[in-house]
Design an enzyme around this catalytic site. Structure first.
Site, PDB file in Angstrom:
ATOM      1  N   CYS B  94       0.048  11.542 -17.161  1.00 17.61           N
ATOM      2  CA  CYS B  94       0.957  10.451 -17.497  1.00 17.61           C
ATOM      3  C   CYS B  94       0.329   9.100 -17.147  1.00 17.61           C
ATOM      4  O   CYS B  94      -0.681   8.737 -17.743  1.00 17.61           O
ATOM      5  CB  CYS B  94       2.288  10.685 -16.770  1.00 17.61           C
ATOM      6  SG  CYS B  94       3.636   9.746 -17.439  1.00 17.61           S
ATOM      7  N   HIS B 194       3.669  15.069 -18.829  1.00 18.19           N
ATOM      8  CA  HIS B 194       3.950  14.575 -17.493  1.00 18.19           C
ATOM      9  C   HIS B 194       4.647  15.610 -16.616  1.00 18.19           C
ATOM     10  O   HIS B 194       5.131  16.629 -17.087  1.00 18.19           O
ATOM     11  CB  HIS B 194       4.736  13.269 -17.543  1.00 18.19           C
ATOM     12  CG  HIS B 194       6.156  13.394 -18.000  1.00 18.19           C
ATOM     13  ND1 HIS B 194       6.780  12.390 -18.682  1.00 18.19           N
ATOM     14  CD2 HIS B 194       7.069  14.371 -17.866  1.00 18.19           C
ATOM     15  CE1 HIS B 194       8.017  12.755 -18.938  1.00 18.19           C
ATOM     16  NE2 HIS B 194       8.231  13.952 -18.453  1.00 18.19           N
TER      17      HIS B 194
END
Ligand SMILES: [Zn+2]
Lengths: 454, 246
Positions: B94, B194
């Site tokens: 991320c 993520h």
């Protein structure tokens, strides 16, 4: 044109209720806002005694219910949005259904919709309780919500009374930007902790980015905070919760201290998060002039809001439903279970639909570890049951001992066959998982449709 | 007992998407195989010693926190470059993949330098790329389907020294145009999937663990197989939800 729009929208509500779809809590408002976008502001202005708006990540439904209950106790007639219909459409629907003698509005508002709704509703009292990470795919990041709230507060007229949680560092900073503000907060208590939990947000000072020190942490990042770098610190609350006594799942007792002196408050809702809710309600009710006796009475005779500590009897089993839709809320529910001496039957339900947030990452920020050896049984359900099962697997709960059943029907059948009559099961669902479960319970005659609730 | 040394970078700031799930998976899958695992947090102002770790994890954070972290990382970039050259394993997800690259140009046109352990560059796009992400991943000639969730404004393009982690089957990936997702260079892995991507992707977890063990012992290990039935079911559901959801 206005009258036609109003009656069209009202008819839509009647039809949608008659068809049994969605209870008509948002559809009429949705139609009205499409036909006449300015109506919301016009309808809100008709409320002579003002508008109370309550927003938070967690606790807004319960707090609005507490305020409503105390207002009812003191004979005030008011209009409120119920059942968590807290977007513009839900509020417009409530206003559409208002009786002309209802001169006060009590609205819980979704935290992302708040900046858009506040200029329209022109609240006389705006209550901001907490901001935690929640549904990151929908709201974006917490910091951007805080920024939008900041802009909203900067354009508030001084006549709006802000009631703000002093224990939330980001919100307390927002409070410092407004002239007309009262803070509430929880005093030092043995239920607090010295350490910040894993999933805490807002650990940096809003003013200078410096790290925050905590003398006490109650929930997530809420507590007695102070910036290491500048003079910012928790403002002294004018409505303080002291001598807190959490009495397991049965409820809680505390002393609310304010200018008018100490007041003992008993609530039938468990956990320290409900003490915050009660304090916010107390501050709000005092501000609009409800008497201490009526506040006491209103809060003590409260029934649970939809899915918040709600008890449903199902085939002789007591189901205690506690909505768990984000890490802070779920952790708080788990901590409440720990207040009970005996081991609990637990069912956890995870869905990933729009209203739940499509991203299920958040379950890894919930500290399920604290309860794994306190369970009599564990049932896992919902669209994303296997993600949840993996989460429990990595928390140390043996996979062989968990029962996984994605459908609500399977869940209820399993509970019925595995739990003895007279025993209790605690249910932690996400929002749509709760709706599914309710609808399944409805089919079995165990509960009533939620839009019938007031 | 061999101890594999896990470094969790900036756990206070970079943790918004349940990132500790990845740490839990690394730790448990080592322990279930008879290794021990140590987890060390390295935060703002702490020293990072490249000789102390076999695998380094960096997660996602809010913009404000990511800025604080970027500033601190700048002071440690020499140590990270040396660790990457030495074969230390990295999983940076991320915000992490952006910080691992050469730099990030934000929406105001301001430029933040990255650590430079991955040959890639990122600039902010006008919209956020949000949703389920399914890819066909390839690591050292071995293929597997991998599933995760993405939520980022950055558009990342790889330079010649980095290879994509996989090609996008569903979702947006690095930049929403070239169908690539993530990056690998040496044993540095970056991805936009993520938070807890390892629980549902045991194949990827075990790749990283083999490398980490190899870094520690100097030998390529043969990992004993684990029961992945729950993992596979969760992955299947995630893939089918990715196809179904609006
Ligand atoms: Zn400060």
């Amino acid at each position: 044109m206005r009258h036609i729009a109003l009656s069209l929208a009202k008819t839509a509500g009647w039809i949608s209720r008659a068809l049994g779809r969605g209870g008509g809590t948002t559809l009429p408002g949705m139609i009205l806002l499409k036909l006449r976008p300015h109506t919301l502001r016009e309808m809100a202005q008709e409320l002579e005694d003002g508008v109370i708006v309550i927003s938070a990540t967690n606790g807004k439904t319960t707090t609005a219910r507490m305020v409503s209950h105390a207002a009812h106790e003191s004979g005030i007639t008011f209009v409120a949005n119920t059942s968590g219909a807290n977007l513009p459409s839900g509020i417009a629907t409530a206003l559409l259904r208002r009786n002309p003698d209802e001169k006060l509005g009590v609205f819980e508002v979704d935290e992302a919709a708040l900046p858009e709704l506040v200029p329209k509703l022109q609240p006389s009292v705006l209550v901001l309780m907490n901001l935690f990470r929640d549904q990151l795919d929908r709201y974006g990041e917490l910091e951007s919500t805080i920024q939008k709230w900041e802009e909203m507060i900067k354009s508030l007229p001084d006549t709006t009374k802000l009631i703000i949680n002093a224990d939330d560092p980001a919100l307390a900073f927002l409070g410092s930007l407004h002239q007309n503000v009262e803070f509430f907060g929880i005093e030092l208590t043995h239920y607090g902790s010295k350490t910040i939990p894993h999933a805490a947000d807002s650990l940096h000072c809003q003013k200078c980015d410096g790290p925050l020190n905590f003398q006490q942490v109650t929930i997530g990042h809420l507590g007695h905070w102070k910036c290491q770098n500048c003079e910012s610190q928790r403002p002294k609350p004018s409505f303080a919760g002291d001598k807190i006594n959490l009495q397991g799942l049965n409820g809680s007792k505390f002393i609310a201290v304010s200018q008018t002196g100490p007041l003992e408050i008993q609530i039938p809702l468990a956990g320290i998060h409900n003490v915050y809710n009660a304090l916010a309600a107390y501050a709000t009710c005092s501000t609009i002039g409800i008497s201490a006796t009526n506040i006491q009475k209103g809060l003590s005779t409260l029934s649970a809001a939809f899915g918040r500590n709600e008890i449903i009897n199902f085939e002789g089993i007591e189901l205690l439903i506690m909505l768990a839709k984000n890490p802070a809320g779920a952790n708080q529910n788990l901590r409440t279970l720990l207040l009970e001496e005996e081991k609990n039957h637990l069912a956890v339900l995870l869905n990933d639909r729009t209203a739940d947030g499509k991203d299920v990452s958040w379950i890894w920020d919930v500290d399920y570890e604290m309860i794994v050896d306190r369970l009599a049984s564990l049932t896992i359900s919902g669209d994303r049951a296997y993600d949840l099962a993996l989460r429990f697997h990595y928390s140390g709960f043996p996979t062989t001992s968990m029962h996984i059943t994605p459908s609500p029907q399977g869940l209820l059948e399993h509970l019925k066959s595995s739990i003895k009559t007279g025993e209790k099961a605690i249910i932690l669902p996400t929002y749509t998982a709760m709706l599914d479960l309710r609808s399944e319970l409805n089919k079995m005659g165990a509960t009533h449709s939620f839009w019938e609730e007031q | 007992m061999t101890e594999i040394r896990i470094c969790h970078l900036y756990p206070k700031e970079m943790n918004i998407y349940g990132d500790r799930g990845n740490i839990a998976v690394l730790q448990k899958r080592l322990e279930w195989r008879g290794y021990s695992a140590s987890i060390t947090s390295v935060g703002i102002g702490d020293e990072f010693n490249p000789n102390n770790f076999d695998i380094c994890y960096l997660g996602g954070g809010q913009d404000r926190d990511q800025m604080l972290v970027a500033h601190d990382l700048g002071k440690k970039s020499a140590a990270f470059l040396s660790a990457a050259k030495d074969g230390v394993v990295f999983l940076w997800v991320c915000g992490g993949i952006q910080l691992a690259g050469v730099g990030y140009t934000n929406s105001d046109g301001n430029r933040i330098s990255g650590v430079g352990i991955l040959d890639l560059d990122t600039s902010a796009g006008s919209s956020r790329l949000i949703g389920d992400l399914v890819l066909d991943a390839e690591i050292e000639g071995d293929n597997c389907r991998v599933v995760g969730y993405e939520n980022h404004a950055g558009r990342t393009f790889l330079g010649p020294d980095a290879t994509p982690l996989g090609s996008v089957v569903k979702g947006h990936g690095n930049n929403d145009t070239d169908k690539t997702e993530g990056a690998i260079q040496r044993r540095v892995v970056g991805t936009y999937m993520h938070g807890p991507l390892l629980p549902k992707n045991p194949w990827l977890a075990d790749k990283l663990l083999s490398w980490a063990i190899e870094h520690n012992t100097g030998e390529t290990p043969t990992l004993s197989s684990l029961d992945n039935s729950l993992e596979n079911l969760a992955q299947q559901v995630a893939i089918s939800r990715a196809g179904m959801k609006r």
